[in-house]
Design a protein around this motif. Structure first.
Motif, PDB file in Angstrom:
ATOM      1  N   LEU A 174      -9.333  -9.794   3.512  1.00 20.11           N
ATOM      2  CA  LEU A 174      -9.899  -9.777   2.167  1.00 20.11           C
ATOM      3  C   LEU A 174      -9.128 -10.728   1.258  1.00 20.11           C
ATOM      4  O   LEU A 174      -9.727 -11.447   0.445  1.00 20.11           O
ATOM      5  N   MET A 195      -1.742  -1.376  -4.103  1.00 19.73           N
ATOM      6  CA  MET A 195      -2.913  -0.593  -3.708  1.00 19.73           C
ATOM      7  C   MET A 195      -2.459   0.605  -2.885  1.00 19.73           C
ATOM      8  O   MET A 195      -2.776   0.705  -1.702  1.00 19.73           O
ATOM      9  N   ALA A 202      -7.140   1.656  -4.913  1.00 16.04           N
ATOM     10  CA  ALA A 202      -7.063   1.559  -3.455  1.00 16.04           C
ATOM     11  C   ALA A 202      -8.084   2.463  -2.776  1.00 16.04           C
ATOM     12  O   ALA A 202      -8.720   2.077  -1.793  1.00 16.04           O
ATOM     13  N   THR A 237      -7.246  -5.788   5.152  1.00 15.64           N
ATOM     14  CA  THR A 237      -6.801  -6.277   3.847  1.00 15.64           C
ATOM     15  C   THR A 237      -6.344  -7.735   3.870  1.00 15.64           C
ATOM     16  O   THR A 237      -6.706  -8.502   2.970  1.00 15.64           O
ATOM     17  N   TYR A 276     -11.682   0.855  -2.873  1.00 19.83           N
ATOM     18  CA  TYR A 276     -11.983  -0.511  -2.442  1.00 19.83           C
ATOM     19  C   TYR A 276     -11.124  -1.065  -1.318  1.00 19.83           C
ATOM     20  O   TYR A 276     -11.431  -2.146  -0.806  1.00 19.83           O
ATOM     21  N   PHE A 277     -10.073  -0.362  -0.900  1.00 24.97           N
ATOM     22  CA  PHE A 277      -9.196  -0.942   0.113  1.00 24.97           C
ATOM     23  C   PHE A 277      -8.790   0.038   1.205  1.00 24.97           C
ATOM     24  O   PHE A 277      -8.757  -0.334   2.378  1.00 24.97           O
ATOM     25  N   GLY A 310     -14.044  -4.596  -3.224  1.00 23.87           N
ATOM     26  CA  GLY A 310     -12.625  -4.916  -3.227  1.00 23.87           C
ATOM     27  C   GLY A 310     -12.388  -6.404  -3.080  1.00 23.87           C
ATOM     28  O   GLY A 310     -11.497  -6.979  -3.730  1.00 23.87           O
ATOM     29  N   LEU A 353     -15.821  -2.081   0.527  1.00 22.86           N
ATOM     30  CA  LEU A 353     -14.806  -3.105   0.777  1.00 22.86           C
ATOM     31  C   LEU A 353     -15.199  -4.431   0.145  1.00 22.86           C
ATOM     32  O   LEU A 353     -14.339  -5.181  -0.329  1.00 22.86           O
ATOM     33  N   GLU A 400       0.804  -1.219   0.000  1.00 21.00           N
ATOM     34  CA  GLU A 400       0.000   0.000   0.000  1.00 21.00           C
ATOM     35  C   GLU A 400       0.842   1.277   0.000  1.00 21.00           C
ATOM     36  O   GLU A 400       0.288   2.374   0.085  1.00 21.00           O
TER      37      GLU A 400
END
Length: 314
Positions: free
Chosen positions: A200, A236, A269, A197, A272-273, A283, A280, A185
């Motif tokens: 996810l 991201m 990013a 994250t 969605y993150f 994502g 989310l 990130e």
């Protein structure tokens, strides 16, 4: 626009959101007509762009990733915010609820500053901080905000929809091979994504080899990143959309491919993150498509494949 007082049940009628994911959540709960103020970064949904902005960025424009990191560290180390809160506009908007966060000093005005300003306002508005660390806690925030605003049914419906979509992803990737994934990130220094994250990634059918679920994002070296032997590197960079993320990732293509990954992809990013809001789950769907396109063939948004650098001519 919203009324100037709470309704007969005492639920807030004038809301200021000081964090983008809270703005998205308020609109997703059908409370957009009560939102009277937002931050300069609240760009979703599009209707939020029409609300009064009560913050501004203190950092000068045009900084590179290392310069941004240094500036943020300097300001936060000295107890200074990187965003400016416009007290006069906030007072003019006269909110009865302010929604903010304490999780990250890079993401919003400091909670202490907001609380201090709120105590001086005539209405003395309630200040609520949404600080999720995990995917499950983001769903808890939906319920919390829905209850405060008296829209519990809308909250349940939103949680049910997000949960159903997440379950659909889990079922789709069940028993699929789990590629080793590194979620990056930031590039200078290198930050690997934490908080929600890694969850996810796992839910999308991958194995996060760098981040720790529920923990803060961590700084690592490029050598440490490569030592984890990721098969897929997902770029991201915090706060950037897909095109800007690709622009930020490209100067580091050599380093990213030097991890030994088979693929390096770049995603949005900001949408969605970075923001622990209702998107989310999109994502999650995007990650599942990246990791298992045979199981999740439809991409909900753009996926940039970072090209391998061309070797220099001898």
């Amino acid at each position: 626009m919203a009324d100037r007082a709470q309704d007969s049940q005492g639920t807030p009628r004038r809301i200021v959101s000081l964090v983008p994911h809270a703005t998205e959540l308020l609109f997703a709960l059908g409370l957009g007509d009560r939102v009277v103020g937002v931050t300069h970064e609240c760009d979703a949904p599009p209707e939020a762009l029409g609300r009064r902005q009560v913050t501004a960025d203190r950092l000068p424009p045009g900084l590179g990733p290392a310069e941004i990191d240094a500036a943020v560290r300097e300001r936060t180390g000295e107890g200074e915010a990187i965003y400016r809160l416009d007290d006069d506009v906030l007072a003019e908007l006269d909110p009865d609820l302010i929604v903010t966060q304490e999780l990250c000093p890079v993401c919003a005005v400091s909670y202490d500053e907001v609380a201090a300003v709120a105590r001086e306002l005539p209405r003395c508005p309630e200040v609520v901080a949404l600080d999720p660390h995990t995917f499950g806690e983001t769903l808890g925030d939906v319920r919390t905000l829905a209850a405060i605003c008296g829209v519990e049914d809308a909250g349940r419906a939103l949680v049910d929809d997000i949960s159903r979509r997440a379950d659909d992803v889990r079922i789709a990737v069940r028993d699929a091979p789990r590629p080793r994934v590194a979620a990056v990130e930031w590039f200078d220094p290198v930050f690997v994504a934490g908080h929600w994250t890694p969850q996810l990634v796992e839910m999308a059918g991958g194995l996060d080899v760098c981040g720790n679920a529920g923990e803060r994002s961590e700084v690592v070296t490029w050598e440490q990143l490569a030592a984890q032997q990721p098969e897929v590197v997902v770029c991201m960079p915090c706060g950037y959309d897909a095109d800007r993320s690709l622009e930020e990732a490209t100067p580091f293509a050599d380093r990213l491919w030097a991890t030994g990954a088979e693929r390096v992809v770049v995603l949005d990013a900001s949408a969605y993150f970075s923001r622990p809001g209702p998107r989310l789950v999109t994502g999650l769907e995007l990650l599942a498509h990246v990791l298992h396109p045979d199981r999740v063939p439809e991409a909900p948004d753009v996926v940039h494949e970072l090209g391998r650098p061309v070797p220099a001519a001898r």
